[in-house]
Design a protein around this motif. Sequence first.
Motif, mmCIF file in Angstrom:
data_model
loop_
_atom_site.group_PDB
_atom_site.id
_atom_site.type_symbol
_atom_site.label_atom_id
_atom_site.label_comp_id
_atom_site.label_asym_id
_atom_site.label_seq_id
_atom_site.Cartn_x
_atom_site.Cartn_y
_atom_site.Cartn_z
ATOM 1 N N LEU A 1 1.186 -6.196 -20.346
ATOM 2 C CA LEU A 1 1.328 -4.772 -20.076
ATOM 3 C C LEU A 1 0.342 -4.312 -19.010
ATOM 4 N N ARG A 2 -0.839 -4.906 -19.002
ATOM 5 C CA ARG A 2 -1.813 -4.571 -17.964
ATOM 6 C C ARG A 2 -1.226 -4.849 -16.579
ATOM 7 N N ARG A 3 -0.564 -6.000 -16.450
ATOM 8 C CA ARG A 3 0.072 -6.363 -15.180
ATOM 9 C C ARG A 3 1.255 -5.449 -14.883
ATOM 10 N N ARG A 4 2.016 -5.082 -15.919
ATOM 11 C CA ARG A 4 3.164 -4.202 -15.733
ATOM 12 C C ARG A 4 2.726 -2.848 -15.164
ATOM 13 N N ILE A 5 1.651 -2.309 -15.698
ATOM 14 C CA ILE A 5 1.132 -1.032 -15.201
ATOM 15 C C ILE A 5 0.675 -1.173 -13.753
ATOM 16 N N GLN A 6 -0.052 -2.238 -13.466
ATOM 17 C CA GLN A 6 -0.544 -2.469 -12.100
ATOM 18 C C GLN A 6 0.614 -2.583 -11.123
ATOM 19 N N ASP A 7 1.679 -3.296 -11.514
ATOM 20 C CA ASP A 7 2.821 -3.476 -10.625
ATOM 21 C C ASP A 7 3.548 -2.152 -10.382
ATOM 22 N N PHE A 8 3.721 -1.357 -11.442
ATOM 23 C CA PHE A 8 4.390 -0.060 -11.260
ATOM 24 C C PHE A 8 3.594 0.822 -10.309
ATOM 25 N N VAL A 9 2.282 0.858 -10.502
ATOM 26 C CA VAL A 9 1.438 1.686 -9.641
ATOM 27 C C VAL A 9 1.533 1.206 -8.195
ATOM 28 N N THR A 10 1.550 -0.098 -7.975
ATOM 29 C CA THR A 10 1.655 -0.639 -6.612
ATOM 30 C C THR A 10 2.951 -0.206 -5.952
ATOM 31 N N VAL A 11 4.066 -0.349 -6.657
ATOM 32 C CA VAL A 11 5.363 0.033 -6.093
ATOM 33 C C VAL A 11 5.411 1.541 -5.838
ATOM 34 N N LEU A 12 4.924 2.323 -6.796
ATOM 35 C CA LEU A 12 4.985 3.772 -6.676
ATOM 36 C C LEU A 12 4.152 4.279 -5.500
ATOM 37 N N ARG A 13 2.930 3.789 -5.359
ATOM 38 C CA ARG A 13 2.075 4.332 -4.308
ATOM 39 C C ARG A 13 2.461 3.807 -2.929
ATOM 40 N N CYS A 14 3.161 2.665 -2.880
ATOM 41 C CA CYS A 14 3.697 2.216 -1.596
ATOM 42 C C CYS A 14 4.958 3.007 -1.236
ATOM 43 N N ARG A 15 5.798 3.276 -2.238
ATOM 44 C CA ARG A 15 7.015 4.040 -1.979
ATOM 45 C C ARG A 15 6.680 5.475 -1.592
ATOM 46 N N TYR A 16 5.658 6.041 -2.213
ATOM 47 C CA TYR A 16 5.260 7.424 -1.943
ATOM 48 C C TYR A 16 3.758 7.477 -1.624
ATOM 49 N N PRO A 17 3.352 7.087 -0.426
ATOM 50 C CA PRO A 17 1.922 7.154 -0.077
ATOM 51 C C PRO A 17 1.399 8.590 -0.191
ATOM 52 N N THR A 18 0.184 8.733 -0.676
ATOM 53 C CA THR A 18 -0.387 10.060 -0.865
ATOM 54 C C THR A 18 -0.648 10.763 0.458
#
Length: 506
Positions: free
Chosen positions: A439-456
Motif C-alpha cells: 500500500l505504501r508503494r500504491r500511494i506513492q505511485d498514485f501521487v506520482t501519476v497525479l502530480r505529473c498529470r496535473y503539475p502544481t
Amino acid sequence: MNDAPHILLINPTITSRRSARFPLSLLHLAAALERTGSSSRIIDGNVDRQFVDDALRAMEQRRFDAVGISVMGGPQLAPAIAVSTAIRARFPAVPIIWGGYFPTLNPEAALAAPYVDYAVRGQAGDTLPELVAALASAADEAKLALIGGLSWKRGGAAVHNPNRRFTLADNGLVLPYDKLGDPRRYLARTYLGRRTVAHQAAIGCRFRCTFCGVAAMFGGTTVLPAAERLERDLSYLKHELGADSVQYFDNNFFDREQDMVPLLEVMARFEMPWWCFARSDALLNLSESAWKLVRKSRLRMAYIGAESPNGQMLKEIRKGTRPDQTMAVVELCRRHGVIPELSFMVAPPHNTAEETEHTFDFIRALKRVNPQSEIVIYVYTPLPENSRHEKDRAKRPAPPLFDLNGEPVVFPATPEEWALPRWVDYACHADAPWLDDRLRRRIQDFVTVLRCRYPTVQDLRSPSWAKRSLSAMAGWRYHFGKYDRPWELELANRLVRLRMPQVSGL
C-alpha cells in the motif's frame, strides 16, 4: 550598566533557504520580551546554516540569561537537539527553554532530555517573560508553580502547570523585523507574486479535529486581530519592505463572516494576492457581498482540509465538514477564480486499503468538477493520546492503534527517539506503523501519476514545456487508472523535479 535579562531565541533549521519565511513565533516572543523590559537576539537556522556555531559564538561574546528554542518536531528535532546539546556542553548553567508544537504536544518527552530545563506549552507570549523574570530573581519552586503553560522538573519528575488562556497582545507597533538583519531576504518569489511575505493575523482554530496538532495546541480557541492592527501590519509589509503578496499562516483564516468582513475590507484596500488555510463549510457560508471583498482582496489559493470522502470518518475525527461540501467548494472556488488546494489523509488504521482507494476515486471526481483543484496527499497519522488537548482526552478517548503485527503502537518517550527517521515520517504524515509495503508503494505511485498529470501552478522553476510533456506522458495512466510502477514518470521527474507542495510549501 544594563541588568535587564537578555534572551537568545533560536529557530533551528527546518527548511531550505529558498523556502525560509519569517520566524513569526520568535518575532512575537521578542516583542513580548521587550514589553516586559527584557531584550533578545534571534538566530534563524533557516537562513543561517551555521546557526549552532553562531549561537555558541553569540553566547561567548555576551551574557544571555536563558536560551529559548522553537521546536516544531519532525525534521526540526535533530537540529534542535544539536544546538541544545552544544549549548549545554559549553554553557551548562544557562537555562534552556523549549517552546512550540513539540513541547506542547510532548512535554514529558521534551523534559526527559537532560538539555531541556523548561518546556512552554501553547502560546509563550506571557509564559516566557514570566519565566525569565522568575529566573532573574532566583526562582524557587513556588514561583515556578504559578506560571501558566509551563512544564518543569522537580526532583527529577515533570511538573505541568495549568494551561494558559490565549491572547493576541498588541502594543501598537509592528513586529521587530530588524532583529532578523535584512527582513527583505525573507520575501520570496512564489505563485502569488515576486515578493511574497509570510504573515499571521489570527491565532488558533475554534474546531477540535482529533488528529490535529492545532486543536491540541489551542484547545478550540480562536483570537482575531483588530482591523487597525492588520492595516498597520500590511502597510509596513507593503510600503516599507516592498511585499506584493501575502501567505497567511493563520490556522483557519475564514471563521465567522461577521468577524472576517472588517479584515477583508482592509485587505481589499491593499489588493495584495494571498494564500490561506480555510474550511469548506466556511467558504460555502460566505455571502455574495463577502465574496465580493474576497475577490477584490485577490485571494488566489485556499488550502482546504478535505481529509476524507468518508462521512462517518469525518464525524469520528470531529472534522465538522461533509464530503458533499468538499465537492461543492471546488465548484464555488472555480466560479470565484480561487484555486482550492485540498489535503487528504489516506491509509487510516482501519479499512486501510479500502479507504485509500475510495479517496483516490473521490479525488478523480473532484478533478472532473474543477481540474484546477490542487491535491495534497498525506498518510493519516493521529496524535498520540497524551498529545491531544486534555479536554478532548476526557470527553472522547481515542481508539488504540496497532501495527502490522497487531501489537499496540508505542510512541517515543524522548526527543532522540522522535528524531528517528520512522517517527519523523510519522510526524510529517508520510508513513505509519500499520502501512504495509504494497500500500505504501500504491500511494506513492498514485501521487506520482497525479502530480505529473496535473503539475502544481506553484511550481515556478520547472519549464512549461517540461510540465506539459510530463502531463501528456501521465495522461494514459491517469485516464485508465494504471498507477502501478510508473517507471517512465519517475525517470522523467528526476530531470524535471516537479515541486511538491506537501514538502516545500508555497
